[in-house]
Motif scaffolding. Structure first.
Motif, PDB file in Angstrom:
ATOM      1  N   LEU A 342      20.995 -47.693   8.440  1.00 18.09           N
ATOM      2  CA  LEU A 342      21.763 -48.853   8.888  1.00 18.09           C
ATOM      3  C   LEU A 342      22.694 -48.507  10.048  1.00 18.09           C
ATOM      4  N   SER A 353      25.021 -56.537  11.755  1.00 17.33           N
ATOM      5  CA  SER A 353      25.964 -56.031  10.753  1.00 17.33           C
ATOM      6  C   SER A 353      25.188 -55.312   9.663  1.00 17.33           C
ATOM      7  N   LYS A 354      25.903 -54.494   8.921  1.00 20.11           N
ATOM      8  CA  LYS A 354      25.220 -53.754   7.857  1.00 20.11           C
ATOM      9  C   LYS A 354      24.787 -54.677   6.723  1.00 20.11           C
ATOM     10  N   SER A 355      25.564 -55.696   6.490  1.00 12.74           N
ATOM     11  CA  SER A 355      25.172 -56.644   5.443  1.00 12.74           C
ATOM     12  C   SER A 355      23.801 -57.219   5.755  1.00 12.74           C
ATOM     13  N   GLU A 356      23.646 -57.595   7.028  1.00 13.35           N
ATOM     14  CA  GLU A 356      22.380 -58.188   7.433  1.00 13.35           C
ATOM     15  C   GLU A 356      21.250 -57.170   7.321  1.00 13.35           C
ATOM     16  N   ARG A 358      21.126 -54.641   5.260  1.00 13.17           N
ATOM     17  CA  ARG A 358      20.857 -54.446   3.837  1.00 13.17           C
ATOM     18  C   ARG A 358      19.930 -55.544   3.315  1.00 13.17           C
ATOM     19  N   ARG A 359      20.280 -56.780   3.695  1.00  8.32           N
ATOM     20  CA  ARG A 359      19.473 -57.934   3.300  1.00  8.32           C
ATOM     21  C   ARG A 359      18.032 -57.761   3.787  1.00  8.32           C
ATOM     22  N   GLN A 362      16.281 -55.239   1.694  1.00  9.84           N
ATOM     23  CA  GLN A 362      16.041 -55.769   0.353  1.00  9.84           C
ATOM     24  C   GLN A 362      14.916 -56.795   0.349  1.00  9.84           C
ATOM     25  N   ILE A 376      17.712 -48.306   1.019  1.00 13.95           N
ATOM     26  CA  ILE A 376      18.820 -48.564   1.926  1.00 13.95           C
ATOM     27  C   ILE A 376      19.454 -47.272   2.428  1.00 13.95           C
TER      28      ILE A 376
END
Length: 405
Positions: A342, A353-356, A358-359, A362, A376
């Motif tokens: 990431l 972003s890292k959230s994106e 990660r999503r 996933q 991840i």
RNA sequence: GGAGGAGUUCCCGAGUGGUCAAAGGGGGCGGACUGUAAAUCCGUUAGCUCAGCUUUCGAUGGUUCGAAUCCAUCCUCCUCCA
């Protein structure tokens, strides 16, 4: 075949002020016409490109285009069809934008030897005297009539400032001024400019007692009526810094089947026989038409070299094999080796972003060298780099090449 | 100038003291299906060191154990009256 026939056949024209007279005029005389551009951004986008094409067709037919930069009117803001009031720009910003526009226009329009002119309406608008202007120009405008104009309808419900209400007079005055200075008798614009164009033509007829004409161009929309040229990242720009030639190519490569013929007609110079042949292709076959469209439009905007590169990159990624050299590339510092995937993707601007990120992982949308990444915490090591590069795929068709600095 | 009303996450739009990172729709993203198309279906949609924590509902202050929700001031916009 006259220009009007060409423009009509290719689907450019929406409406005329005086159809027969315009046809006759353009056949018999070399006409000076103008198209206005709002310098509200530092680059033109694909919406403007249709207009540029129309301008180019006209110039090829021997007519003289004036590209009017709305440096003065941009300080007012055109209320037509807009729901919001426009933000105001400084003179410096406007001048900077105008320079960028000209560079982009030169790809299609020949400005040499006065074959085309660029002028800025700030030159005459900014020094106007208020009372003189009202007495001279204002008298000719009926508020009652203006109020019934389609372009104000929406704004009448949502609110319209006096400032913006004046926009129509400004644009009308532009036409008059260009008529006086350059003998300009025709204004061309997007269909949303209809009311403004009428205002100008009427003004010339009244003030000068001379004929003046207008015609509007179709707005580039999809078959569903949505404006074209919008992506998740915003508009599709003509500036390679804002929209890379590869992304630009891909945009056209991916248009809807039903829009291919329209786009070919409006955005390329291919003969109509060819346009119709390509547009008639069905199913898988139409992909050939999309490749032609993408290549041709990219060539017009970015030049042949860039168009070839974009086509090659697309071919390598989607056609399998081939040369990956021209795939969009970002680089990361070698110090990032050993970091989590990431962090690397953020550095390379693949994900915002890292959230994106990660999503993405996933949901099974991330591939490296065409292998799905499921963990991840995957660390990026040197072994990920084949021949110095790592091919990242985000989703189905978003490719990035990452190299080490 | 007077009287009312409104400002919510990318957009539209619900929400009127805790169960709200905030309904619903649009858009975006990911997946399935395919032709790098459309349509459809499923998932997802603030950030982070993702268990938990941090920032978000025009701005700033305040009340409260606790606010998008209450109070004050300010800014912007709309409607009606002049």
């Amino acid at each position: 075949m006259s220009v009007v026939d060409i423009l009509m056949e290719r689907g450019f024209i929406e409406q005329f002020t005086h159809e027969e007279e315009i046809k006759e005029l353009l056949e018999k005389e070399k006409v000076t016409f103008y198209i206005g551009f709002d310098p509200t951004a530092d680059s033109l986008h694909v919406g403007h490109f249709v207009t540029l094409m129309a301008m180019a067709h006209m110039q090829r037919a021997g007519h003289r285009p004036i590209a009017l930069i709305g440096g003065g009117t941009a300080m007012i803001g055109d209320p037509s069809g807009k729901t919001d009031m426009r933000k105001m720009l400084t003179r410096e910003e406007i001048e900077h934008n105008a320079r960028s526009f000209k560079k982009q226009m030169e790809k299609l329009i020949d400005f040499s030897d006065g074959k085309a002119i660029m002028v800025n309406n700030a030159d005459w608008l900014l020094n106007l005297n208020y009372v003189d202007f009202l007495r001279d120009i204002g008298v000719h405008f009926s508020v009652n009539r203006m109020l019934t104009a389609e372009c104000f309808k929406l704004r009448l419900e949502r609110g319209l400032s006096f400032l913006e209400f004046n926009y129509m007079l400004m644009q009308g005055y532009d036409f008059l001024e260009l008529n006086r200075r350059y003998g300009c008798v025709l204004q061309i614009g997007g269909n949303d400019q209809w009311s403004n164009i009428l205002a100008g033509a009427d003004l010339i007829r009244r003030k000068e007692g001379k004929p003046a004409y207008g015609l509007t161009l179709t707005l580039l929309t999809t078959s569903e009526g949505k404006k074209m040229g919008k992506t998740e990242k915003g508009a599709v720009w003509l500036d390679p810094e804002k929209t890379s030639p590869y992304d630009f190519y891909q945009y056209w490569r991916n248009v809807d089947d039903s829009d291919v013929e329209r786009c070919l007609a409006l955005l390329t110079f291919l003969p109509m026989d060819e346009v119709r042949r390509l547009g008639a292709l069905k199913d898988k076959e139409i992909n050939e038409a999309k490749k032609v469209l993408a290549y041709e439009v990219t060539k017009l905007v970015h030049g042949e070299t860039e168009a070839k590169k974009a086509a090659e990159a697309a071919e390598a990624l989607f056609g399998g094999g081939g040369n990956l050299e021209n795939v969009p590339t970002s680089s990361i510092p070698s110090g990032l080796l050993g970091s989590k995937i990431l962090d690397v993707l953020i550095e390379a601007n693949v994900i915002p972003s890292k959230s994106e990120g990660r999503r993405l992982i996933q949901q099974g949308g991330l591939y490296i060298n065409n292998e799905k990444i499921t963990d991840i915490d995957t660390e990026v090591t040197e072994s990920f780099f084949k021949e110095g590069m790592m091919l990242v795929r985000k989703g189905k068709k978003n490719y990035h090449k990452i190299i080490i600095e």
